[in-house]
Design an enzyme around this catalytic site. Sequence first.
Site, PDB file in Angstrom:
ATOM      1  N   HIS A 129      -3.782   2.380   2.961  1.00  0.00           N
ATOM      2  CA  HIS A 129      -3.815   3.588   2.235  1.00  0.00           C
ATOM      3  C   HIS A 129      -3.804   3.177   0.692  1.00  0.00           C
ATOM      4  CE1 HIS A 129      -0.033   4.592   2.673  1.00  0.00           C
ATOM      5  NE2 HIS A 129       0.767   4.331   1.519  1.00  0.00           N
ATOM      6  N   ARG A 148       1.665  -5.135   1.702  1.00  0.00           N
ATOM      7  CA  ARG A 148       0.678  -4.858   0.749  1.00  0.00           C
ATOM      8  C   ARG A 148      -0.729  -5.171   1.102  1.00  0.00           C
ATOM      9  NH1 ARG A 148       5.118  -6.935  -2.120  1.00  0.00           N
ATOM     10  NH2 ARG A 148       5.762  -5.405  -3.727  1.00  0.00           N
TER      11      ARG A 148
END
Length: 208
Positions: A129, A148
């Site tokens: 997300h 990440r």
Amino acid sequence: VIYALSETFDALCGFRAVSELVRVVDELRALDTADTAPLDDLARRASKPEPIRSLVGWLLDGGADVEQLVASVSALAEHPSAAAIPGMAVVATLTEEYPGDAGIVVSLMLNHVTLRRGEALYLPAGNIHAYVRGLGVEVMASSDNVLRGGLTPKHIDVPELMSVLDFRELPVPYLRPTRPMPKRPAFPTGISISLPATSSCTRRVRVR
């Protein structure tokens, strides 16, 4: 959980159907642009087994072909007709903020959602997300890591990310509130958090 405080809050969350990505690619091909080879490569890879996993791994590994695709998609975002193509408005925003980042193309694979004030999303472990625009409060359960996946100058551990991501096609994970008290919505997730002991007691808190 991300809870929107601003009037609108734009986010990317979870992988959408590959057929939607293919439809976007077809619409981009239809624009009056000379070089469609990078898009052809993207469409070809989308037809392989486990297409989402394959595409994400290829994009995050980088290389000249990925750089060419990112440049092509970023340039197409400036086309007068591109704004009408789903996802391309976000591509234009990301291109300004993170030029050349492979996450620009990954964004076309994700669900795009606009929350209104007071609405929320539940993002379980493994759900890729990104928060694009707006003000919100994020509440996290106990965790010792954040991985990440792009749109950052920081290190991306691609092998570890590939081992934990949920590559299924998923709907937008809206978190519907209940109202145990008037004017006080609760957002039950079913997750319990153990807090550090205070004195001789250990408390458990249910995230709402």
